[in-house]
Write a protein that holds these residues in place. Structure first.
Motif, PDB file in Angstrom:
ATOM      1  N   THR A   1       0.835  -1.190   0.000  1.00 16.83           N
ATOM      2  CA  THR A   1       0.000   0.000   0.000  1.00 16.83           C
ATOM      3  C   THR A   1       0.877   1.250   0.000  1.00 16.83           C
ATOM      4  O   THR A   1       2.046   1.218   0.363  1.00 16.83           O
ATOM      5  CB  THR A   1      -0.903   0.021   1.246  1.00 16.83           C
ATOM      6  N   ASP A   2       0.273   2.363  -0.421  1.00 15.99           N
ATOM      7  CA  ASP A   2       1.005   3.624  -0.456  1.00 15.99           C
ATOM      8  C   ASP A   2       1.464   3.996   0.947  1.00 15.99           C
ATOM      9  O   ASP A   2       0.739   3.825   1.931  1.00 15.99           O
ATOM     10  CB  ASP A   2       0.115   4.727  -1.022  1.00 15.99           C
ATOM     11  N   THR A   3       2.675   4.506   1.039  1.00 15.40           N
ATOM     12  CA  THR A   3       3.239   4.875   2.327  1.00 15.40           C
ATOM     13  C   THR A   3       3.729   6.312   2.289  1.00 15.40           C
ATOM     14  O   THR A   3       4.000   6.869   1.223  1.00 15.40           O
ATOM     15  CB  THR A   3       4.409   3.958   2.707  1.00 15.40           C
ATOM     16  N   SER A   4       3.834   6.888   3.467  1.00 15.71           N
ATOM     17  CA  SER A   4       4.422   8.223   3.610  1.00 15.71           C
ATOM     18  C   SER A   4       5.500   8.157   4.673  1.00 15.71           C
ATOM     19  O   SER A   4       5.302   7.545   5.733  1.00 15.71           O
ATOM     20  CB  SER A   4       3.343   9.243   3.997  1.00 15.71           C
ATOM     21  N   GLU A   5       6.632   8.761   4.386  1.00 12.67           N
ATOM     22  CA  GLU A   5       7.724   8.779   5.353  1.00 12.67           C
ATOM     23  C   GLU A   5       7.409   9.810   6.426  1.00 12.67           C
ATOM     24  O   GLU A   5       7.158  10.979   6.138  1.00 12.67           O
ATOM     25  CB  GLU A   5       9.038   9.127   4.659  1.00 12.67           C
ATOM     26  N   ILE A   6       7.413   9.375   7.687  1.00 11.24           N
ATOM     27  CA  ILE A   6       7.104  10.296   8.771  1.00 11.24           C
ATOM     28  C   ILE A   6       8.304  10.587   9.660  1.00 11.24           C
ATOM     29  O   ILE A   6       8.232  11.476  10.511  1.00 11.24           O
ATOM     30  CB  ILE A   6       5.937   9.758   9.631  1.00 11.24           C
ATOM     31  N   LEU A   7       9.404   9.878   9.468  1.00 10.73           N
ATOM     32  CA  LEU A   7      10.569  10.136  10.312  1.00 10.73           C
ATOM     33  C   LEU A   7      11.829   9.599   9.653  1.00 10.73           C
ATOM     34  O   LEU A   7      11.817   8.522   9.059  1.00 10.73           O
ATOM     35  CB  LEU A   7      10.397   9.463  11.684  1.00 10.73           C
ATOM     36  N   ARG A   8      12.888  10.375   9.786  1.00  7.08           N
ATOM     37  CA  ARG A   8      14.225   9.955   9.364  1.00  7.08           C
ATOM     38  C   ARG A   8      15.214  10.462  10.411  1.00  7.08           C
ATOM     39  O   ARG A   8      15.039  11.549  10.972  1.00  7.08           O
ATOM     40  CB  ARG A   8      14.564  10.501   7.981  1.00  7.08           C
ATOM     41  N   LEU A   9      16.258   9.679  10.671  1.00  5.58           N
ATOM     42  CA  LEU A   9      17.188  10.013  11.747  1.00  5.58           C
ATOM     43  C   LEU A   9      17.901  11.337  11.503  1.00  5.58           C
ATOM     44  O   LEU A   9      18.377  11.616  10.401  1.00  5.58           O
ATOM     45  CB  LEU A   9      18.227   8.897  11.898  1.00  5.58           C
ATOM     46  N   ASP A  10      17.965  12.141  12.546  1.00  8.05           N
ATOM     47  CA  ASP A  10      18.813  13.333  12.562  1.00  8.05           C
ATOM     48  C   ASP A  10      20.044  12.984  13.394  1.00  8.05           C
ATOM     49  O   ASP A  10      19.925  12.706  14.597  1.00  8.05           O
ATOM     50  CB  ASP A  10      18.060  14.499  13.190  1.00  8.05           C
ATOM     51  N   PRO A  11      21.247  12.970  12.812  1.00  6.55           N
ATOM     52  CA  PRO A  11      22.441  12.570  13.574  1.00  6.55           C
ATOM     53  C   PRO A  11      22.666  13.380  14.835  1.00  6.55           C
ATOM     54  O   PRO A  11      23.337  12.920  15.761  1.00  6.55           O
ATOM     55  CB  PRO A  11      23.581  12.781  12.565  1.00  6.55           C
ATOM     56  N   ARG A  12      22.101  14.589  14.913  1.00  8.55           N
ATOM     57  CA  ARG A  12      22.302  15.412  16.111  1.00  8.55           C
ATOM     58  C   ARG A  12      21.601  14.826  17.333  1.00  8.55           C
ATOM     59  O   ARG A  12      21.912  15.210  18.462  1.00  8.55           O
ATOM     60  CB  ARG A  12      21.780  16.833  15.849  1.00  8.55           C
ATOM     61  N   TRP A  13      20.674  13.896  17.117  1.00  9.26           N
ATOM     62  CA  TRP A  13      19.965  13.311  18.253  1.00  9.26           C
ATOM     63  C   TRP A  13      20.881  12.467  19.126  1.00  9.26           C
ATOM     64  O   TRP A  13      20.523  12.152  20.266  1.00  9.26           O
ATOM     65  CB  TRP A  13      18.810  12.435  17.762  1.00  9.26           C
TER      66      TRP A  13
END
Length: 491
Positions: free
Chosen positions: A157-169
């Motif tokens: 099914t169609d998906t939406s990206e809601i999060l990607r890692l920020d290295p500053r975390w």
């Protein structure tokens, strides 16, 4: 991968060199401190090489033989109705999992498996502690095909990206409550290895010759700083390993697809129909930095092992990050914002915690008096015990009472508790199965009760202590009108 006429399929033979390589690396890493311990204990270099190098070679050969045998005796097959795994050795064991009941699929591959193009597949059914199955290892393409086949239309099914890692975390990783424990564990591990070879006196003597002239408070502070430094390094390393390359996708049907990992890459799919809520973790270090961590509450997912002794899939969705990040993801998962302005619990809840804190202070101070009575020059021990325990216990009591709270909205119920391990469980009202009311004699006198909300996900029970009796009905009625028979408990 070989397929037999009856549909049974062998695991991928590349699992043998993969497992052997990982075992060899682990044994080699273990051999280094062992060799140092042997040398410190006075053992000759020849014996050291025999035990370490020889032990590594023997262990590696044993791992290769064991994996070869496992590959030879294990088969699996998939049909439209079920997936089966059979192990035929001295006896035959067949594990069956209905394909229609598969709700969570996790594909993981360590750095060696990725190089060889294979992966391990872990499957879980929809029950809280339901059936699980591990196939290790399959060809990477075959593993992805199996995932799509088991999840059917949910995998495409169609998906939406809601999060990607920020290295500053990564800067939030040392704020975990586990950081000092990691440091102390590292120091203890060094002493344990030395103890294996009777080298603890030599190690302690070497350390004491360098710091023995310093005042005891300075030594104590130095040990604490060393533990925090070692713990910080371990926390950062674990964060990078677990969360590097993080990407979280949200399917139209509510399912979640999580990819993460540096050395061991993981690809996990959570069935939206089995997601029952989320948990927001906010220990003191995270709260001070304005950060939080998010876990998913879903069937077959949680910390520890299930009833079959197999490791559950990790509930982690978002690592330690600015609080707006996990709350934003929670909003996507739940379909509504995370409740704010939670209802505080009665003042009697705070009094209960202050009484407990006072008892802890009294006990620790009394223990500190023992050496002071025997040796008068240790008069400062009970003073230090009183001051330290009072500061920590009273702060924990007040902070714990301040953290107690709950909220009920149209779609979710939020339950918050704890201080060092503060967590907010946000449960979908549709997934709540029932409520239990528990009251100790002291709670009855204070007009309080402990509410245990039952849901098909995580540990299955979510405890909220010291709720006011006038607040309890609003909470238990979130499980549906069938629970209206729960009259207000008698005093």
């Amino acid at each position: 991968m070989t397929t037999h006429d009856d549909g049974w399929v062998r695991l991928d033979p590349r699992t043998i060199p993969a497992t052997t390589t990982v075992a060899a690396a682990a044994l080699a890493a273990t051999a280094v401190p062992v060799a140092l311990g042997m040398l410190l204990s006075g053992l000759g270099l020849g014996w050291v090489l025999l035990w370490t190098v020889g032990g590594t070679l023997v262990g590696t050969a044993a791992a290769a033989v064991g994996e070869t045998v496992r590959l030879a005796v294990t088969r699996y097959r998939v049909d439209p109705h079920r997936i089966e795994r059979r192990v035929s050795f001295l006896s035959s064991t067949t594990t069956t999992l209905s394909t229609s009941r598969v709700r969570n699929v996790e594909i993981s591959a360590d750095i060696v498996q990725r190089r060889l193009g294979i992966a391990t597949v872990r499957l879980a059914s929809g029950e809280t502690d339901g059936s699980r199955m591990t196939l290790g290892a399959l060809d990477r393409v075959a593993a992805e095909d199996l995932r799509r086949r088991l999840l059917a239309e949910r995998a495409t099914t169609d998906t939406s990206e809601i999060l990607r890692l920020d290295p500053r975390w990564v800067r939030y990783a040392p704020a975990s409550v586990m950081t000092p424990l990691f440091g102390l564990l590292g120091i203890g591990l060094v002493l344990q290895v030395a103890d294996w070879f009777g080298a603890v006196p030599e190690v302690l003597a070497w350390i004491w010759n360098r710091i023995g002239g310093l005042p005891i408070p300075v030594i104590a502070v130095g040990v604490l700083v060393l533990a925090l430094l070692a713990g910080t390094i371990a926390s950062v390393a674990l964060f990078i390993e677990n969360w590097w390359n993080l990407r979280l996708d949200h399917h139209e049907d509510g399912s979640l697809e999580l990819r993460r990992g540096l050395v061991v890459g993981r690809h996990t799919t959570f069935d939206g129909r089995r997601i029952r809520g989320v948990t927001l973790h906010e220990p003191p270090g995270f709260r001070a930095l304005g950060a939080a961590r998010l876990d998913v509450i879903a069937s077959g997912v949680g910390i520890g092992k299930d009833e079959d002794g197999k490791q559950k899939q990790s509930p982690g969705l978002v690592p330690a990050a600015p609080r707006d990040v996990p709350t934003g993801v929670a909003r996507q998962v739940l379909g509504e914002p995370v409740p704010t302005g939670l209802v505080a619990h009665p003042s009697a809840a705070r009094r209960r915690r202050l009484v407990r804190a006072t008892a802890v202070i009294a006990v620790l101070t009394a223990v500190g008096l023992v050496p002071a009575v025997i040796w008068v020059w240790l008069w400062w021990v009970p003073v230090l015990a009183f001051a330290t325990s009072a500061a920590v216990a009273l702060w924990a009591a007040v902070d714990n009472a301040r953290g107690l709270g709950h909220a009920v909205t149209g779609g979710v119920v939020a339950l918050r508790k704890g201080s060092l391990l503060r967590r907010t469980d946000i449960l979908e009202r549709e997934g709540i199965l029932g409520c239990n009311i528990r009251r100790s004699p002291l709670q009855r006198r204070a007009g309080l009760a402990t509410l245990v909300v039952t849901a098909a996900g995580g540990g299955g029970a979510f405890r909220l202590p010291d709720v006011g009796l006038e607040q309890a009905p609003e909470l238990w009625r979130t499980a549906g009108p069938v629970w209206d028979h729960l009259a207000e408990p008698r005093s």
